[in-house]
Design a protein around this motif. Structure first.
Motif, mmCIF file in Angstrom:
data_model
loop_
_atom_site.group_PDB
_atom_site.id
_atom_site.type_symbol
_atom_site.label_atom_id
_atom_site.label_comp_id
_atom_site.label_asym_id
_atom_site.label_seq_id
_atom_site.Cartn_x
_atom_site.Cartn_y
_atom_site.Cartn_z
ATOM 1 N N LYS A 87 0.828 -1.204 0.000
ATOM 2 C CA LYS A 87 0.000 0.000 0.000
ATOM 3 C C LYS A 87 0.860 1.250 0.000
ATOM 4 C CE LYS A 87 -3.402 0.049 2.962
ATOM 5 N NZ LYS A 87 -4.138 0.188 4.248
ATOM 6 N N TYR A 88 0.338 2.272 -0.683
ATOM 7 C CA TYR A 88 0.936 3.611 -0.655
ATOM 8 C C TYR A 88 -0.099 4.561 -0.071
ATOM 9 C CZ TYR A 88 1.629 8.303 -2.671
ATOM 10 O OH TYR A 88 1.721 9.662 -2.879
ATOM 11 N N ILE A 89 0.307 5.393 0.895
ATOM 12 C CA ILE A 89 -0.578 6.394 1.478
ATOM 13 C C ILE A 89 0.041 7.758 1.237
ATOM 14 C CG2 ILE A 89 -1.711 7.237 3.571
ATOM 15 C CD1 ILE A 89 -1.543 4.441 4.715
ATOM 16 N N GLU A 328 -5.968 13.062 -11.264
ATOM 17 C CA GLU A 328 -6.766 13.598 -12.376
ATOM 18 C C GLU A 328 -8.261 13.420 -12.160
ATOM 19 O OE1 GLU A 328 -5.289 11.570 -15.772
ATOM 20 O OE2 GLU A 328 -3.440 12.760 -15.921
ATOM 21 N N ILE A 329 -8.653 12.324 -11.498
ATOM 22 C CA ILE A 329 -10.083 12.068 -11.326
ATOM 23 C C ILE A 329 -10.624 12.628 -10.006
ATOM 24 C CG2 ILE A 329 -10.049 10.036 -12.803
ATOM 25 C CD1 ILE A 329 -10.075 8.278 -10.311
ATOM 26 N N GLY A 330 -9.796 13.407 -9.290
ATOM 27 C CA GLY A 330 -10.335 14.156 -8.165
ATOM 28 C C GLY A 330 -9.853 13.802 -6.778
ATOM 29 N N PHE A 331 -8.899 12.892 -6.621
ATOM 30 C CA PHE A 331 -8.387 12.577 -5.281
ATOM 31 C C PHE A 331 -7.395 13.664 -4.869
ATOM 32 C CE2 PHE A 331 -10.119 8.512 -6.427
ATOM 33 C CZ PHE A 331 -10.528 7.965 -5.219
ATOM 34 N N ILE A 332 -7.692 14.306 -3.736
ATOM 35 C CA ILE A 332 -6.889 15.432 -3.250
ATOM 36 C C ILE A 332 -6.343 15.107 -1.865
ATOM 37 C CG2 ILE A 332 -6.942 17.883 -2.632
ATOM 38 C CD1 ILE A 332 -9.292 18.196 -4.556
ATOM 39 N N GLY A 333 -5.094 15.512 -1.609
ATOM 40 C CA GLY A 333 -4.514 15.314 -0.276
ATOM 41 C C GLY A 333 -4.216 13.854 0.003
ATOM 42 N N ARG A 334 -4.421 13.455 1.246
ATOM 43 C CA ARG A 334 -4.136 12.085 1.647
ATOM 44 C C ARG A 334 -5.153 11.128 1.035
ATOM 45 N NH1 ARG A 334 -2.725 8.670 6.728
ATOM 46 N NH2 ARG A 334 -4.339 7.097 6.642
ATOM 47 N N TYR A 335 -4.658 10.078 0.416
ATOM 48 C CA TYR A 335 -5.508 8.990 -0.059
ATOM 49 C C TYR A 335 -4.690 7.712 -0.011
ATOM 50 C CZ TYR A 335 -3.216 8.311 -4.589
ATOM 51 O OH TYR A 335 -2.314 7.983 -5.575
ATOM 52 N N GLN A 336 -5.344 6.566 -0.203
ATOM 53 C CA GLN A 336 -4.666 5.270 -0.119
ATOM 54 C C GLN A 336 -4.705 4.557 -1.467
ATOM 55 O OE1 GLN A 336 -5.485 3.075 3.671
ATOM 56 N NE2 GLN A 336 -7.114 4.595 3.885
ATOM 57 N N LEU A 337 -3.577 3.954 -1.804
ATOM 58 C CA LEU A 337 -3.472 3.200 -3.057
ATOM 59 C C LEU A 337 -2.995 1.790 -2.729
ATOM 60 C CD1 LEU A 337 -3.439 2.904 -6.128
ATOM 61 C CD2 LEU A 337 -1.148 3.947 -6.145
ATOM 62 N N ASN A 338 -3.905 0.818 -2.819
ATOM 63 C CA ASN A 338 -3.550 -0.586 -2.619
ATOM 64 C C ASN A 338 -3.138 -1.197 -3.942
ATOM 65 O OD1 ASN A 338 -5.541 -0.039 -0.227
ATOM 66 N ND2 ASN A 338 -4.512 -1.955 0.289
ATOM 67 N N LEU A 339 -1.985 -1.853 -3.946
ATOM 68 C CA LEU A 339 -1.474 -2.444 -5.172
ATOM 69 C C LEU A 339 -2.105 -3.807 -5.429
ATOM 70 C CD1 LEU A 339 0.759 -0.340 -4.168
ATOM 71 C CD2 LEU A 339 2.274 -1.569 -5.723
ATOM 72 N N PRO A 340 -2.133 -4.261 -6.675
ATOM 73 C CA PRO A 340 -2.737 -5.568 -6.993
ATOM 74 C C PRO A 340 -2.019 -6.697 -6.270
ATOM 75 C CG PRO A 340 -2.367 -4.287 -8.989
ATOM 76 C CD PRO A 340 -1.662 -3.569 -7.893
#
Length: 498
Positions: A87-89, A328-340
């Motif tokens: 995960k990337y935060i 680009e689709i609207g995520f601003i600031g802190r968000y989480q990206l879970n990898l496959p």
């Protein structure tokens, strides 16, 4: 029925309700104190260091251009040999760290990285800090399923305690104003009457919020939440083709510039097959990170004909390009990206108040992206939740105090009020004990020696609580047997409890 007989009947009803309020209170009060204290601990940690130490600050250099995320990720991977990225935060602010969850065969670590220099700032085992200690106690008392059931039972009986408390205080005050505002004679009351006024008046003020907290908290529990409510309150997974299973595509027909035969993300190694639900795939350990309504919902899968146009076909799908697409689709600031995870895993971009990403629960959003085609398999927002899912999203934000500093302060005051009510209840019990030395032993419940009868409207309330909240059934049956059957027949129990 004459006035004297009616008064006798009313007294019997009052004593019966008071006795049940006492038994419920004696059982739930220790749990409420523990829940309130651990909640205060979580509020403190989440607003100082951060749940995962994501509030660690760094010195912002003159050149405020962050290093590529893939570079930061590679730096995080060096902290754990033979590890993969989970995960990337994204950083909360321009002066806070980036977080990466890194996992090896026998270790799971949360790594804080300076987003500008890609230097590792801190590295700690995942879900292993003071916040998660408080959270573990708050969720199951460190007892696993047993603790979960105990807390669910305590929450169920707290609802019974609130209902009986309303009845008792109403009988004393006979008006809503009298229940909420202490009368003018408080200063002349006995100590016990003063504590009763504090206990009941404060309880009247926070009872509705406590009722709300019990219901929203039990929605996470193992019986009423997971098996009764959450099971039918899932997001409709069929919307993205999870059921029935979608048709596979021919991977050999991918764009010539996107050879996905190995299908490994830019900084991600091989991992086990994808889990079946959002909770299994995205929650870390016992931590609740997935919005309630999605936790038991099946995950979409990569490698299908499903989805809408997402990342352009001529762009390689890697962590940097997925992050750019998320912005680009609207995520601003802190968000989480879970990898496959695994060959059918998906990229999951998410942002919700329950994970402390932002304050408003109405901004919840979860996007799943096919790891092969780059198509958006699902874009789930707050408006897509069903009614109870919206209630839980808003409820979790109120419950956790994530709506801003005003909600943090409100939660602190609420927790302190709960502790005050519990302590005052124990003080009243202590002051009400018989004066004789030999009579002070035992529980000494109210209405000792009184003839009690079953009041059928109250019995219907007990039945309703037992039916709606299954774990309350055992406790109610035990209390009933204890009070109406065993105590009157067993001398030892009479001495202990009468």
């Amino acid at each position: 029925m004459n006035r004297q007989a009616r008064q006798y009947t009313d007294n019997q009803r009052y004593f019966t309700v008071w006795r049940w309020h006492f038994y419920a209170g004696m059982f739930v009060t220790p749990f409420l104190i523990v829940l309130a204290c651990t909640a205060l601990g979580m509020l403190f940690m989440s607003n100082t260091a951060g749940r995962d130490h994501d509030r660690l600050t760094i010195v912002v250099p003159e050149s405020t251009v962050p290093a590529p995320i893939s570079t930061q990720a590679k730096s995080a991977l060096t902290t754990l040999p033979d590890s993969t990225l989970v995960k990337y935060i994204a950083p909360r602010d321009t002066d806070t760290v980036t977080l990466f969850q890194v996992k090896s065969a026998d270790q799971d670590t949360m790594v804080a990285v300076n987003p500008y220099t890609a230097a590792v700032v801190d590295s700690t085992p995942t879900n292993d800090n003071l916040y998660y200690t408080f959270d573990s106690i708050h969720s199951d008392l460190l007892l696993g399923k047993v603790g979960d059931y105990l807390l669910e039972t305590a929450a169920s009986l707290t609802i019974l305690m609130i209902l009986t408390g309303w009845y008792l205080w109403w009988q004393k005050r006979k008006s809503l104003k009298g229940m909420l505002i202490p009368d003018d004679h408080t200063n002349g009351q006995t100590k016990r009457s003063l504590f009763r006024t504090i206990h009941a008046t404060l309880g009247s003020w926070i009872s509705v919020l406590l009722l709300f907290f019990c219901i929203s908290g039990m929605a996470w529990a193992g019986v009423w939440g997971e098996r009764v409510v959450q099971a039918w309150s899932q997001f409709p997974a069929g919307k993205w083709g999870v059921a029935p299973m979608p048709v596979s595509i021919d991977h050999s027909q991918h764009h010539a510039g996107m050879d996905m035969t190995d299908a490994a993300p830019h900084v991600h190694g091989a991992t086990p097959a994808i889990a079946s639900t959002h909770g299994d795939a995205l929650n870390t350990g016992k931590a609740k990170e997935v919005p309630w309504v999605l936790e038991l919902t099946p995950m979409p899968v990569s490698g299908t004909t499903m989805g809408e146009q997402g990342i352009a076909p001529n762009i390689p799908i890697m962590i940097d390009t997925v992050d750019r697409y998320a912005r680009e689709i609207g995520f601003i600031g802190r968000y989480q990206l879970n990898l496959p995870q695994g060959s059918t895993g998906v990229w999951t971009v998410s942002q919700d108040s329950m994970s402390y990403d932002m304050s408003s629960p109405t901004a919840d959003r979860t996007v799943h992206i096919d790891r092969y085609s780059g198509n958006v398999l699902a874009d789930i927002r707050f408006d897509d939740y069903n009614a109870f899912g919206k209630f839980m999203a808003a409820g979790a934000a109120i419950h956790m105090g994530t709506l801003g500093w005003w909600s943090v302060l409100a939660n602190v005051l609420f927790c302190l009020s709960v502790i005050a009510i519990c302590v005052s209840g124990y003080v009243m019990w202590w002051q009400r004990r018989p004066r004789g030395i030999n009579e002070r032993r035992g529980l000494n419940p109210p209405a000792r020696g009184q003839r009690l009868s079953i009041w059928w409207p109250f019995a219907l309330v007990l039945l309703a609580v037992a039916v709606i909240f299954p774990t309350a059934i055992i406790a109610i049956v035990v209390i009933g047997l204890l009070d109406f059957v065993l105590i009157s027949r067993i001398g030892f129990l009479q001495k202990l409890l009468k």
